[in-house]
Design an enzyme around this catalytic site. Structure first.
Site, mmCIF file in Angstrom:
data_model
loop_
_atom_site.group_PDB
_atom_site.id
_atom_site.type_symbol
_atom_site.label_atom_id
_atom_site.label_comp_id
_atom_site.label_asym_id
_atom_site.label_seq_id
_atom_site.Cartn_x
_atom_site.Cartn_y
_atom_site.Cartn_z
ATOM 1 N N CYS A 251 -68.827 -16.543 64.082
ATOM 2 C CA CYS A 251 -68.138 -17.836 64.120
ATOM 3 C C CYS A 251 -68.021 -18.317 62.680
ATOM 4 O O CYS A 251 -68.032 -17.499 61.764
ATOM 5 C CB CYS A 251 -68.868 -18.843 65.021
ATOM 6 S SG CYS A 251 -70.458 -19.376 64.379
ATOM 7 N N GLN A 252 -67.938 -19.605 62.468
ATOM 8 C CA GLN A 252 -67.809 -20.107 61.100
ATOM 9 C C GLN A 252 -69.148 -20.110 60.362
ATOM 10 O O GLN A 252 -69.222 -19.721 59.213
ATOM 11 C CB GLN A 252 -67.192 -21.510 61.096
ATOM 12 C CG GLN A 252 -66.818 -22.009 59.714
ATOM 13 C CD GLN A 252 -65.767 -21.129 59.048
ATOM 14 O OE1 GLN A 252 -64.840 -20.634 59.668
ATOM 15 N NE2 GLN A 252 -65.918 -20.910 57.746
#
Length: 113
Positions: free
Chosen positions: A82-83
């Site tokens: 993810c980020q």
């Protein structure tokens, strides 16, 4: 003193959220770079479509957190990003609950890549 207690609680909460699910492997982004061409792995990006469109790694399939993960193949190791590593950690927990055995979280996510 109250401020320190509140800060400690907030930090503890984020550490707990980042903790991988039991049986989940965690790798660094430098380790990820060495396995990106491994056909025995399924690469899953759980960021929003807008985040994915803005910047992505071509081997990763975009399936935002909250999607139906039962469509992910069970015969491969699932590598999740993810980020920052928080949503991917949550996705790993969901995958483990669905019966996926080989699940790997990328620590630090795209921010560290």
């Amino acid at each position: 003193m109250e401020t320190l207690i509140i800060i400690a609680i907030v930090v503890a909460f984020f550490v707990w959220r980042m903790k991988p699910a039991k049986g989940t492997k965690a790798i660094s982004t430098s380790e990820l770079k060495t396995i990106l061409n491994d056909k025995d792995k399924y690469f899953l990006d759980v960021r929003t479509p807008a985040e994915f469109k803005g910047r992505n790694i071509k081997q990763f399939k975009n399936m935002p957190l909250g999607s139906d993960f039962s469509k992910v193949p069970k015969d491969k190791e699932i590598v999740v990003i993810c980020q920052s590593g928080i949503r991917s950690s949550q996705a790993c927990k969901q995958l483990k609950k669905l019966g996926y055995e080989k699940v790997t979280n990328v620590r630090g996510g795209m921010s560290a890549f």
